[in-house]
Design an enzyme around this catalytic site. Structure first.
Site, PDB file in Angstrom:
ATOM      1  N   SER A  28       2.745   7.477  -1.366  1.00 17.77           N
ATOM      2  CA  SER A  28       3.120   6.087  -1.090  1.00 17.77           C
ATOM      3  C   SER A  28       4.515   5.998  -0.487  1.00 17.77           C
ATOM      4  CB  SER A  28       3.081   5.263  -2.383  1.00 17.77           C
ATOM      5  OG  SER A  28       4.024   5.777  -3.305  1.00 17.77           O
ATOM      6  N   HIS A  61      -3.393   6.140   1.819  1.00 16.96           N
ATOM      7  CA  HIS A  61      -2.712   5.566   0.663  1.00 16.96           C
ATOM      8  C   HIS A  61      -3.599   4.522  -0.008  1.00 16.96           C
ATOM      9  CE1 HIS A  61       0.683   2.909  -1.111  1.00 16.96           C
ATOM     10  NE2 HIS A  61       0.251   3.792  -1.992  1.00 16.96           N
ATOM     11  N   GLU A  99      -4.022   2.253   3.263  1.00 19.86           N
ATOM     12  CA  GLU A  99      -3.128   2.404   4.409  1.00 19.86           C
ATOM     13  C   GLU A  99      -3.416   3.772   5.048  1.00 19.86           C
ATOM     14  OE1 GLU A  99       0.827  -0.202   3.394  1.00 19.86           O
ATOM     15  OE2 GLU A  99       0.610   1.692   2.312  1.00 19.86           O
ATOM     16  N   ASN A 114       4.746  -1.254   0.677  1.00 23.80           N
ATOM     17  CA  ASN A 114       5.960  -0.979  -0.075  1.00 23.80           C
ATOM     18  C   ASN A 114       7.216  -1.326   0.702  1.00 23.80           C
ATOM     19  OD1 ASN A 114       4.494  -0.165  -2.254  1.00 23.80           O
ATOM     20  ND2 ASN A 114       4.805   2.023  -1.959  1.00 23.80           N
TER      21      ASN A 114
END
Length: 593
Positions: free
Chosen positions: A427, A448, A460, A498
């Site tokens: 991540s 991800h 992702e 993130n």
């Protein structure tokens, strides 16, 4: 201040003013609606008529109650109509000159005991109050759009505001069925102060062509459970409005995260302000419509540029929650799965976790016992990566440590057959660093998944500068087959989710650190005002403060932006071993299990 605030004037009958007027009239207040535009006043009356008609149709109010509500709302074009109001709420354009002149005019019209409230979310309440001959009665009353539906109201005090005025308005908000929170005077207050920095970063991400508008919006909806993606939300708010708010925030904070992304200025100057103009980040059916229509930037349905490789079997490396969740996802989709851990015992334990998960689905009627047994039969536990010799796709889900992952990829390079796709679930670490640990970096890509993998729809897909087109196409196709939504990202820290989520969380921590607002008020503001499923401090404690700090540090190292430096309060809590729910204490304390 003993006045019950029964007669209230609303100055400015745009969308927000009309919504506030409706809330007040339905709550039994006499409402004086004032707007220099007769057309705006007519629209406000028509809006109230339509909403109350719907309420009658849904049997929420009677026809008699509807007539009573409509009778409480009177509209005027002259400010003098506010003379008898005990509270005046202004919702005129976000301009100091317009608002200051309004407050000077009101001083000569209303009673000295009347409270004057500004609906601004970007301008200084203190500066507006200073223009009034009675600054002690001026405060901020920030409703959220749509006012009838949104529960949050921010009650904003300046250093000049008298406590009785705050108490009277706070009591009114509660009587309206709202949840008021008390905040000090700074641009954006709590909710918008956190929200607009996030929206700005999303606009900058799109402007840098890091990801498409559709992928950015889908990532934040599916990865964070948000009701709207950030670019769609900017179109709803108004790109010009967002730019104004950010300019005010930046002038106060000098934080680069608040400096409006240039694209906001470009779109605003071109008149492409979002839904209200019919075009912003997206194109709409017509001005004011919520219906998005295809334009030159809309991706084609068949956007895949290369044929993918055939994937029949999948290897999942790891024994934790994420590894077992990913193995479950692939097995449910019909793939044969080899689940490899550092020992056969650990792999068996991970499969037992999958058994419990699937059994819960059976108990809840989401799958049959037969389907559960078939899914489990597809999963083969293994005590080493040697079992990956024939897999077509190898997915690692081990500890978030670059050295460990590189060692694992070096092993996969030796074990896996030629043509196998090698994927990392990192991540925050560079995917290319994992790829370079192999002799075939073109076969390496990021996948991800989000936790819990069986429930979360987002993946992702992170391609490096070395990833081949057919590997990228393969992974997108596999994501679709396992019923996940793939979004494309470049190989940089944080990817989409993130990179947008953690600066927002960090800014929330700074608010507490600076004693601007409490944990509870910030969490309430983002849930009630922003539609977030969890407040930032609830989420931080769930994610783990140590994990959050590590991601913040990676983002700060990658982008070198001072605004991304982890908040010292976060560092102190981690140093003290207060890591969130898993340790029983983080920002809050939890009962030990």
């Amino acid at each position: 201040m003993d006045t019950p605030l029964r007669t209230i004037a609303v100055v400015g009958l745009g969308t927000m003013g009309t919504g506030i007027a409706e809330v007040l009239a339905r709550a039994g207040r006499e409402v004086i609606g004032i707007d220099i535009s007769d057309a705006a006043a007519r629209r406000a009356v028509a809006s109230l008529e339509a909403s109350t008609a719907r309420a009658v149709q849904r049997e929420r109010i009677t026809e008699e109650e509807r007539r009573t509500v409509l009778a409480r709302f009177r509209t005027f074009s002259d400010l003098q109509a506010a003379a008898d109001a005990e509270l005046v709420i202004e919702v005129v354009p976000e301009s100091y000159e317009i608002k200051q002149q309004l407050f000077r005019d009101l001083d000569a019209i209303v009673s000295p005991t009347a409270v004057l409230a500004t609906g601004t979310n970007a301008l200084s309440v203190t500066r507006l109050a200073a223009e009034s001959s009675h600054p002690e009665r001026v405060l901020g009353l920030h409703f959220f759009n749509p006012a009838p539906a949104m529960k949050l109201v921010e009650v904003v005090s300046s250093v000049l505001t008298a406590p009785p005025a705050v108490e009277a308005v706070t009591a009114l908000a509660r009587e309206l069925g709202k949840d008021p929170i008390a905040v000090g005077d700074r641009p954006g207050f709590v909710a918008d102060g956190l929200l607009f920095g996030y929206l700005n970063q999303a606009a900058a991400m799109y402007e840098a062509k890091y990801a498409s508008r559709e992928d950015i919006d889908a990532a934040m909806r599916l990865g964070c459970g948000l009701p709207m993606g950030p670019l769609a939300l900017l179109d709803l708010i108004g790109i010009d409005t967002a730019r104004t708010v950010l300019e005010a925030m930046y002038s106060s904070s000098r934080d680069r995260l608040h400096a409006p992304a240039p694209i906001l200025g470009q779109l605003s100057d071109a008149g492409l302000t979002g839904r209200k103009s019919g075009r912003g980040f997206y194109t709409y059916e017509q001005p004011g419509s919520a219906e998005v229509v295809r334009d030159a930037l809309t991706p084609l349905d068949s956007a895949q540029t290369a044929p993918g490789r055939e994937i029949r079997s999948v290897g999942v490396a790891g024994s934790g929650t994420m590894a077992s969740g990913i193995a479950e996802v692939f097995a449910k989709a019909g793939y044969d799965v080899v689940l490899a851990a550092r020992s056969l015992e650990k792999a068996e334990t991970a499969k037992s976790r999958i058994t419990k998960s699937l059994s819960r689905s059976v108990d809840k009627g989401r799958m049959t016992a037969e389907a559960r047994d078939e899914t489990l039969a597809r999963i083969t536990p293994a005590g080493s990566l040697d079992a990956f010799t024939e897999v077509d796709l190898a997915v690692e889900a081990v500890a978030e440590d670059l050295e460990i992952k590189q060692q694992l990829f070096a092993t996969l390079d030796k074990v896996c057959k030629q043509g196998a796709v090698l994927a990392t679930t990192t991540s925050s670490l560079p995917v290319v660093a994992c790829a370079r640990a192999t002799s075939r970096p073109e076969d390496v890509i990021g996948m991800h998944f989000f936790n819990p993998a069986p429930a979360m729809k987002l993946v992702e897909v992170v391609r490096t500068v070395l990833t081949s087109d057919d590997v990228h196409a393969t992974v997108r196709e596999v994501c679709t087959k396992v019923r996940k939504h793939p979004v494309d990202c470049g190989d940089r820290a944080g990817f989409i989710v993130n990179a947008l989520l953690f600066p927002y969380l960090n800014n929330a921590i700074k608010m507490v650190q600076e004693h601007y607002a409490t944990l509870d008020d910030i969490d309430a503001a983002m849930k009630l005002g922003g539609g977030y499923p969890m407040g930032p401090f609830e989420l931080l404690d769930v994610v783990g403060l140590d994990v959050s700090l590590a991601i913040e540090q990676v983002l700060h190292r990658e982008f070198r932006d001072p605004g991304l430096a982890p908040a010292p309060l976060l560092e102190h809590l981690v140093a003290a071993g207060c890591l969130g729910r898993k340790t029983g204490r983080g920002f809050r304390e939890y009962a030990r299990r």
